[in-house]
Design an enzyme around this catalytic site. Structure first.
Site, PDB file in Angstrom:
ATOM      1  N   TYR A 151     -67.891  46.500   0.794  1.00 21.97           N
ATOM      2  CA  TYR A 151     -68.002  45.778   2.071  1.00 21.97           C
ATOM      3  C   TYR A 151     -69.179  46.326   2.888  1.00 21.97           C
ATOM      4  CZ  TYR A 151     -67.173  43.907   6.692  1.00 21.97           C
ATOM      5  OH  TYR A 151     -67.362  43.279   7.905  1.00 21.97           O
ATOM      6  N   ARG A 198     -65.672  54.820  14.303  1.00 26.08           N
ATOM      7  CA  ARG A 198     -65.637  54.803  15.770  1.00 26.08           C
ATOM      8  C   ARG A 198     -64.851  53.611  16.333  1.00 26.08           C
ATOM      9  NH1 ARG A 198     -70.748  52.953  19.008  1.00 26.08           N
ATOM     10  NH2 ARG A 198     -69.817  51.047  18.200  1.00 26.08           N
ATOM     11  N   ARG A 208     -58.124  43.629  12.740  1.00 18.97           N
ATOM     12  CA  ARG A 208     -59.032  43.845  11.620  1.00 18.97           C
ATOM     13  C   ARG A 208     -58.911  45.290  11.165  1.00 18.97           C
ATOM     14  NH1 ARG A 208     -63.770  40.612  12.023  1.00 18.97           N
ATOM     15  NH2 ARG A 208     -65.068  42.401  12.399  1.00 18.97           N
ATOM     16  N   PHE A 268     -88.016  53.285  14.596  1.00 16.01           N
ATOM     17  CA  PHE A 268     -87.020  52.226  14.413  1.00 16.01           C
ATOM     18  C   PHE A 268     -85.924  52.633  13.417  1.00 16.01           C
ATOM     19  CE2 PHE A 268     -85.888  48.546  11.676  1.00 16.01           C
ATOM     20  CZ  PHE A 268     -85.101  47.848  12.582  1.00 16.01           C
TER      21      PHE A 268
HETATM   22  C1  PS7 Z   1     -82.083  43.450  11.091  1.00 15.53           C
HETATM   23  C2  PS7 Z   1     -82.417  45.427  12.631  1.00 15.53           C
HETATM   24  C3  PS7 Z   1     -83.375  51.028   8.290  1.00 15.53           C
HETATM   25  C4  PS7 Z   1     -83.316  51.064   5.729  1.00 15.53           C
HETATM   26  C5  PS7 Z   1     -76.418  42.196  13.220  1.00 15.53           C
HETATM   27  C6  PS7 Z   1     -79.907  48.583  10.543  1.00 15.53           C
HETATM   28  C7  PS7 Z   1     -72.380  43.966  12.127  1.00 15.53           C
HETATM   29  C8  PS7 Z   1     -74.006  48.956  11.661  1.00 15.53           C
HETATM   30  O1  PS7 Z   1     -69.558  45.752  13.752  1.00 15.53           O
HETATM   31  O2  PS7 Z   1     -72.944  45.216  16.695  1.00 15.53           O
HETATM   32  O3  PS7 Z   1     -70.294  44.461  15.746  1.00 15.53           O
HETATM   33  O4  PS7 Z   1     -69.347  46.764  16.019  1.00 15.53           O
HETATM   34  O5  PS7 Z   1     -73.094  47.712  16.496  1.00 15.53           O
HETATM   35  C9  PS7 Z   1     -80.167  44.678  12.156  1.00 15.53           C
HETATM   36  C10 PS7 Z   1     -81.265  50.649   6.979  1.00 15.53           C
HETATM   37  C11 PS7 Z   1     -76.079  43.074  10.922  1.00 15.53           C
HETATM   38  C12 PS7 Z   1     -77.745  48.435   9.326  1.00 15.53           C
HETATM   39  C13 PS7 Z   1     -73.845  45.407  10.725  1.00 15.53           C
HETATM   40  C14 PS7 Z   1     -79.126  43.744  11.684  1.00 15.53           C
HETATM   41  C15 PS7 Z   1     -80.430  50.416   8.144  1.00 15.53           C
HETATM   42  C16 PS7 Z   1     -74.927  42.203  10.686  1.00 15.53           C
HETATM   43  C17 PS7 Z   1     -77.003  48.050  10.545  1.00 15.53           C
HETATM   44  C18 PS7 Z   1     -77.827  44.162  12.291  1.00 15.53           C
HETATM   45  C19 PS7 Z   1     -79.692  49.092   8.024  1.00 15.53           C
HETATM   46  C20 PS7 Z   1     -73.743  42.976  10.111  1.00 15.53           C
HETATM   47  C21 PS7 Z   1     -74.552  47.246  13.914  1.00 15.53           C
HETATM   48  C22 PS7 Z   1     -75.573  47.646  10.223  1.00 15.53           C
HETATM   49  O6  PS7 Z   1     -74.000  46.176  14.645  1.00 15.53           O
HETATM   50  O7  PS7 Z   1     -71.576  46.473  14.966  1.00 15.53           O
HETATM   51  C23 PS7 Z   1     -81.487  44.511  11.955  1.00 15.53           C
HETATM   52  C24 PS7 Z   1     -82.587  50.893   7.013  1.00 15.53           C
HETATM   53  C25 PS7 Z   1     -76.747  43.123  12.099  1.00 15.53           C
HETATM   54  C26 PS7 Z   1     -79.045  48.700   9.308  1.00 15.53           C
HETATM   55  C27 PS7 Z   1     -73.319  44.170  10.984  1.00 15.53           C
HETATM   56  C28 PS7 Z   1     -73.889  46.489  11.705  1.00 15.53           C
HETATM   57  C29 PS7 Z   1     -74.902  46.822  12.559  1.00 15.53           C
HETATM   58  C30 PS7 Z   1     -74.649  47.621  11.432  1.00 15.53           C
HETATM   59  P1  PS7 Z   1     -70.142  45.810  15.157  1.00 15.53           P
HETATM   60  P2  PS7 Z   1     -72.899  46.391  15.803  1.00 15.53           P
HETATM   61 MN    MN Z   2     -68.514  41.597  11.462  1.00 16.96          MN
HETATM   62 MN    MN Z   3     -68.595  47.321  18.448  1.00 17.42          MN
END
Ligand code: PS7
Ligand code: MN
Ligand code: MN
Ligand code: MN
Ligand code: MN
Ligand code: MN
Length: 359
Positions: A151, A198, A208, A268
């Site tokens: 997942y 967290r 969930r 970043f």
């Molecule tokens: C394209 C920058 C840098 C190699 C929206 C960045 C939710 C943890 O679950 O809202 O709503 O509480 O805090 C970001 C690797 C993904 C992973 C993932 C896209 C790092 C949709 C971030 C972010 C790869 C699925 C946080 C994964 O969201 O969480 C871009 C390198 C999105 C990264 C989700 C979560 C991000 C997450 P929630 P958040």
């Molecule tokens: Mn989600």
């Molecule tokens: Mn959250």
């Protein structure tokens, strides 16, 4: 240094940045500091995935409707004028889907190679989310650790893959990173696992559950017991096993960052990782995660920003500092005391080989 000039931007692009500021908890600032070439592709990548995640998180959509929506979400990127008026878990996220046509308009202007990467990742993530959305409706939830990691691969490992492909395409990362897929995977796994640890109470309130049954069932009989004061000790021991599981990605994250060749891209990728290790320290041995939504303080976050926007040596210092704080809270009565201690030792040793301390 890389300042946006909104007066030179199309109104649809201005609108995209408005939604980025509205919807992003932690990424909007670091995205907007990206260099000119990466700024728009990564901002749009974020918005597309935020839109997809809003569908996934919308618990008012039944699984039978949600499943095909997730699987086919990537097709919307090519549909002029596509919008979606759903409920959404959050008003701000709903707004993004109501105005998603602006994202579609801007996606069409992207260089083909950037567009293709974003589309490919969106398709794969939507399919992965769909598999788990069906699972969730039957209350089965995540059972094994392998499923938990699968997942995390779909929702975060794939983001890492897409970002790495974008960085390499732009010439900002060592192309060797494309072959070291386990390093990229760890970058996503580490962020997602810390988020899942967290957010355990928040996710519980939304019905969930992402903690794998094979872990929590060793400590409590029913999932709900984890949030019952009667079982606080068991719950904290359970969270320690989750922390131990997340901690094993830390060294590979540092190794990945050594492959980044440009300062704004380095910042970043580094800022979210230092925030993640600080958050891991915050949740470790902390029963409050079962009652409240915890967040690192503004002061800590500011300090981490300055430390993460320099070089890998300072990022390693941050990791070392938090590893030591975690070690200090490690409790001999905890069933994972020894393994946690060894994982922290291994991390410190790895940092030592990267940057030997002079004495
Ligand atoms: C394209 C920058 C840098 C190699 C929206 C960045 C939710 C943890 O679950 O809202 O709503 O509480 O805090 C970001 C690797 C993904 C992973 C993932 C896209 C790092 C949709 C971030 C972010 C790869 C699925 C946080 C994964 O969201 O969480 C871009 C390198 C999105 C990264 C989700 C979560 C991000 C997450 P929630 P958040
Ligand atoms: Mn989600
Ligand atoms: Mn959250
Ligand atoms: Mn979410
Ligand atoms: Mn979460
Ligand atoms: Mn709560």
């Amino acid at each position: 240094v890389h300042q946006r000039d909104p007066s030179k931007e199309a109104p649809t692009l201005q609108s995209c940045f408005k939604f980025l500021n509205m919807t992003s908890r932690s990424f909007s600032a670091v995205i907007q500091e990206l260099n000119h070439e990466m700024l728009v592709p990564i901002a749009l990548f974020y918005l597309v995935l935020r839109g997809l995640d809003t569908v996934e998180d919308d618990m008012t959509i039944s699984a039978s409707v949600k499943e095909p929506m997730l699987r086919e979400f990537y097709k919307n990127l090519k549909k002029d004028g596509w919008t979606f008026d759903g409920n959404g878990p959050d008003e701000k996220d709903r707004e993004l889907l109501v105005h998603f046509d602006d994202v579609v308009t801007e996606m069409k202007k992207l260089k083909q190679n950037y567009y293709d990467i974003i589309e490919d990742i969106t398709r794969k993530m939507g399919n992965g989310m769909a598999d788990y959305a069906i699972n969730a409706e039957f209350q089965a939830g995540v059972v094994t650790v392998a499923e938990y990691e699968e997942y995390c691969h779909y929702v975060a490992g794939l983001v890492g893959e897409g970002l790495t492909r974008l960085f390499v395409e732009g010439g900002y990362a060592n192309p060797a990173l494309l072959e070291r897929t386990e390093l990229t995977e760890s970058m996503g796994q580490f962020l997602q696992k810390v988020n899942i640890i967290r957010d355990v109470h928040e996710d519980f309130e939304d019905s969930r559950r992402f903690w794998p049954r094979d872990i929590w069932s060793k400590y409590v009989e029913k999932w709900d017991d984890l949030f019952d004061l009667k079982y606080r000790t068991e719950a904290v021991h359970c969270s320690s096993e989750m922390v131990l599981n997340a901690l094993k990605h830390a060294d590979e994250c540092l190794f990945y960052m050594a492959g980044i060749k440009e300062q704004s891209v380095f910042n970043f990728v580094a800022i979210p990782q230092t925030m993640a290790i600080a958050t891991l320290d915050l949740v470790f041995q902390n029963p409050k995660i079962f009652n409240n939504h915890l967040k690192i303080t503004k002061g800590d976050a500011c300090h981490l920003m300055t430390q993460s926007t320099q070089n890998l040596r300072l990022v390693c210092e941050v990791f070392k500092k938090y590893a030591r704080r975690i070690a200090q809270k490690n409790d001999p009565r905890d069933p994972h005391f020894l393994e946690i201690s060894m994982a922290l030792g291994k991390l410190e040793q790895f940092i030592e080989t990267l940057f030997p301390t002079q004495n």
